[in-house]
Enzyme design. Structure first.
Site, short mmCIF file in Angstrom:
data_model
loop_
_atom_site.label_atom_id
_atom_site.label_comp_id
_atom_site.label_asym_id
_atom_site.label_seq_id
_atom_site.Cartn_x
_atom_site.Cartn_y
_atom_site.Cartn_z
N LYS A 260 0.83 -1.22 0.00
CA LYS A 260 0.00 0.00 0.00
C LYS A 260 0.86 1.26 0.00
O LYS A 260 0.56 2.23 -0.68
CB LYS A 260 -0.94 0.02 1.20
CG LYS A 260 -0.21 0.09 2.52
CD LYS A 260 -0.99 -0.40 3.69
CE LYS A 260 -0.06 -1.15 4.59
NZ LYS A 260 -0.51 -2.33 5.17
N GLY B 106 -6.80 -5.94 3.02
CA GLY B 106 -6.41 -7.31 2.67
C GLY B 106 -7.51 -8.24 2.18
O GLY B 106 -7.51 -8.65 1.03
N ILE C 256 -10.82 -7.78 1.76
CA ILE C 256 -12.03 -7.25 1.11
C ILE C 256 -11.66 -6.90 -0.33
O ILE C 256 -10.74 -6.12 -0.55
CB ILE C 256 -12.54 -5.96 1.81
CG1 ILE C 256 -12.70 -6.18 3.30
CG2 ILE C 256 -13.84 -5.48 1.18
CD1 ILE C 256 -13.09 -4.91 4.07
N ASP D 88 -1.00 4.63 8.07
CA ASP D 88 -1.34 3.44 7.30
C ASP D 88 -2.70 3.65 6.61
O ASP D 88 -2.85 3.39 5.41
CB ASP D 88 -1.37 2.23 8.25
CG ASP D 88 -1.92 0.98 7.60
OD1 ASP D 88 -1.15 0.25 6.96
OD2 ASP D 88 -3.13 0.73 7.73
N LYS E 289 -3.90 3.96 2.46
CA LYS E 289 -5.00 3.19 1.86
C LYS E 289 -6.06 4.12 1.28
O LYS E 289 -6.59 3.86 0.20
CB LYS E 289 -5.62 2.27 2.93
CG LYS E 289 -4.65 1.19 3.40
CD LYS E 289 -5.17 0.50 4.63
CE LYS E 289 -4.26 -0.63 5.07
NZ LYS E 289 -4.65 -1.16 6.39
N1 LIG Z 1 0.53 -8.53 7.04
C1 LIG Z 1 -0.67 -8.28 6.52
O1 LIG Z 1 -1.69 -8.74 7.00
C2 LIG Z 1 -0.77 -7.40 5.29
C3 LIG Z 1 -2.06 -7.06 4.81
C4 LIG Z 1 -2.16 -6.30 3.62
C5 LIG Z 1 -1.00 -5.89 2.99
N2 LIG Z 1 0.22 -6.22 3.52
C6 LIG Z 1 1.41 -5.79 2.78
O2 LIG Z 1 2.07 -6.96 2.30
C7 LIG Z 1 3.47 -6.73 2.24
C8 LIG Z 1 4.19 -7.81 3.05
O3 LIG Z 1 3.77 -7.74 4.39
P1 LIG Z 1 4.11 -8.89 5.44
O4 LIG Z 1 3.28 -8.62 6.63
O5 LIG Z 1 4.04 -10.20 4.79
O6 LIG Z 1 5.63 -8.54 5.77
P2 LIG Z 1 6.71 -9.44 6.50
O7 LIG Z 1 6.06 -10.51 7.28
O8 LIG Z 1 7.65 -8.52 7.18
O9 LIG Z 1 7.47 -10.14 5.28
C9 LIG Z 1 8.37 -9.45 4.44
C10 LIG Z 1 9.19 -10.47 3.69
O10 LIG Z 1 10.05 -9.78 2.79
C11 LIG Z 1 11.32 -10.41 2.83
N3 LIG Z 1 12.34 -9.46 2.42
C12 LIG Z 1 12.66 -8.27 2.98
N4 LIG Z 1 13.68 -7.70 2.29
C13 LIG Z 1 13.99 -8.53 1.30
C14 LIG Z 1 14.96 -8.52 0.26
N5 LIG Z 1 15.81 -7.50 0.11
N6 LIG Z 1 15.04 -9.58 -0.57
C15 LIG Z 1 14.19 -10.63 -0.44
N7 LIG Z 1 13.24 -10.71 0.52
C16 LIG Z 1 13.14 -9.67 1.38
C17 LIG Z 1 11.49 -10.85 4.25
O11 LIG Z 1 12.46 -11.85 4.27
P3 LIG Z 1 12.93 -12.68 5.58
O12 LIG Z 1 11.68 -13.23 6.22
O13 LIG Z 1 13.71 -13.79 4.97
O14 LIG Z 1 13.69 -11.74 6.41
C18 LIG Z 1 10.07 -11.34 4.58
O15 LIG Z 1 9.93 -12.68 4.22
C19 LIG Z 1 3.67 -5.31 2.75
O16 LIG Z 1 3.69 -4.43 1.66
C20 LIG Z 1 2.45 -5.06 3.60
O17 LIG Z 1 2.11 -3.69 3.71
C21 LIG Z 1 0.35 -6.95 4.64
#
Ligand SMILES: NC(=O)c1ccc[n+]([C@@H]2O[C@H](COP(=O)([O-])OP(=O)(O)OC[C@H]3O[C@@H](n4cnc5c(N)ncnc54)[C@H](OP(=O)(O)O)[C@@H]3O)[C@@H](O)[C@H]2O)c1
Length: 434
Positions: free
Chosen positions: A106, A135, A137, A202, A206
């Site tokens: 986002k 996420g 919806i 945040d 959005k």
């Molecule tokens: N969490 C939610 O419910 C949610 C909902 C809607 C949208 N989002 C969006 O979805 C995205 C991901 O969120 P998330 O919650 O899944 O984040 P997260 O749990 O922090 O996961 C981020 C991932 O990116 C990897 N990463 C970071 N730097 C990297 C690099 N240079 N090269 C390769 N991999 C790299 C990390 O690797 P390692 O694990 O190996 O360190 C981790 O696996 C974000 O944009 C967030 O705003 C999240």
């Protein structure tokens, strides 16, 4: 082509959720598409620590994201890393390599989604971002397709699950903000640094994306008036209930004759409105159209699997386009091109307001405050004071009739020197039209 190949970068919450669905639901997905959606490559910094779901088949595993975006067999790159740094480079490199992109980012989409889309069209590929707002919806699909025949006039949302959880817990239990925030952090709903959630940033990203979808305008998030929830207390909910209202962090976008007014701010909303029943970490979006009137969308705003569904559904849509060889990509926005835009300042809007004071009690306080409001042509609606033992720290509320926000701000400024005020008054708009 008998299948379409996917590369996934980022194996955190969302990445693992999407991967689990792609593995466990592969047969259903194939039945729906008529061809296989293969996971061909995955990447994360510490990829060796990840336990990948079974049944993915032949997957290339790497910690170097460049190997995914340049992989000759990857058709769609899925960016699930987040932030505006390396994630931007990943998407730009994918576009340069003519790979379609699916993202949940986002923050990045709010800042430069429109220009990335222009580059994607020029490269003849697609950019999909359903998971970036609310996420679970499918609100992008609704605005881009479901109700795109309408002309949207207003959009209201509860777009941040963490702040909604905090507000509804304060409301239910009468606990203080700091106590509920600490609990949200223990439960994993809030980050160690909660600012993005509780200060409204945040939700602001959005809203910028939703307003672009709804109104066809490029909106810079920092142009949106934003106020967080840190000052809210159980007392505010007691007074709001007395007025037949509750309080939520409301993201609002309204089309006016001068342009769109956008805000993210705690607001009083009637208890009878459907938005008031959105509890805990849930999200909701309410859209009002000139022709179709009101529609309402509700669901989980985040979480590994609900967000994973949004990512996988985007992958399916983009895979269909690739498979059908569509020469033209369907814009991720409801408008083919977005216009340049500066929001109209909230000070130009007219609203009823709830103003909560904390004072060192003494005679003449109401008269002093009423005098200042009257000098700005602001009419009192009601004065409320619930029983309270602490006369040295006495809360009470004044509600005012609809007034220009500019006049209200000037009145609050004039109150700043009053020696009986223990803190700056808290002024919240009352969204009576909901
Ligand atoms: N969490 C939610 O419910 C949610 C909902 C809607 C949208 N989002 C969006 O979805 C995205 C991901 O969120 P998330 O919650 O899944 O984040 P997260 O749990 O922090 O996961 C981020 C991932 O990116 C990897 N990463 C970071 N730097 C990297 C690099 N240079 N090269 C390769 N991999 C790299 C990390 O690797 P390692 O694990 O190996 O360190 C981790 O696996 C974000 O944009 C967030 O705003 C999240």
């Amino acid at each position: 082509m008998s299948h379409v190949n996917v590369g996934i970068i980022g194996l955190g919450n969302v990445g693992m959720g999407a991967l689990t669905i792609l593995a466990e639901n592969a047969d259903q997905i194939e039945l729906k598409l008529g061809f296989r959606l293969n996971v061909r490559a995955v990447c994360s910094r510490n990829v060796q620590t990840k336990r990948l779901p079974e049944g993915l088949g032949d997957v290339y595993i790497t910690s170097n994201w460049r190997e995914v975006v340049t992989h000759p067999e990857v058709d769609i790159v899925t960016e699930l890393v987040g932030g505006t740094g390396v994630a931007r480079e990943m998407i730009e490199t994918a576009i340069e390599n003519k790979k379609s992109v699916v993202t949940a980012n986002k923050e990045l989409m709010a800042i430069c989604g429109a220009s990335l889309w222009d580059r994607a069209i020029a490269a003849g590929i697609n950019l999909a971002m359903e998971a970036s707002v609310c996420g679970g919806i499918p609100i992008h699909a609704v605005l881009r397709e479901g109700i795109s025949g309408d002309r949207i006039t207003e959009l209201y949302g509860i777009l941040n699950g963490t702040s909604n959880f905090i507000l509804t817990e304060i409301e239910k239990r009468g606990a203080a903000f700091d106590e509920v925030l600490a609990e949200a952090q223990r439960l994993g709903y809030a980050e160690a640094d909660p600012s993005a959630d509780v200060d409204g940033y945040d939700a602001r990203s959005k809203l910028a994306i939703l307003a672009a979808l709804a109104f066809g305008e490029k909106i810079t998030p920092s142009d949106i008036y934003t106020e967080g929830i840190r000052r809210l207390s159980p007392t505010d909910f007691q007074y709001a209930h007395r007025l037949g209202h509750t309080i939520r962090l409301v993201c609002a976008a309204r089309q006016t004759s001068q342009g769109v007014i956008l805000s993210v701010r705690p607001s009083l909303i009637p208890l009878s409105t459907i938005l008031a029943s959105v509890q805990g970490a849930y999200n909701a979006v309410w859209v009002r159209g000139q022709y179709g009137a009101d529609t309402f969308y509700y669901g989980r705003g985040a979480g590994s699997l609900p967000t994973g569904v949004a990512v996988v559904s985007d992958l399916m849509r983009v895979a269909r386009e690739i498979r059908n060889g569509s020469p033209e990509r369907v814009s991720p926005f409801a408008h083919e091109r977005l216009g340049e835009y500066k929001p109209i300042p909230v000070t130009q809007q007219t609203r009823a307001f709830y103003i909560r004071f904390r004072v060192q009690d003494r005679p003449g306080i109401i008269a002093a405050l009423a005098g200042i409001l009257a000098a700005k042509n602001i009419s009192l609606d009601a004065v409320l004071q619930l029983p309270c033992d602490t006369k040295h720290n006495l809360p009470f509320v004044i509600t005012v009739e609809p007034t220009s926000e500019q006049s209200l701000r000037e009145a609050l400024e004039s109150m700043s020197n009053l020696d009986f005020l223990l803190e700056e008054p808290l002024a919240l708009p009352m969204e009576t039209a909901l």
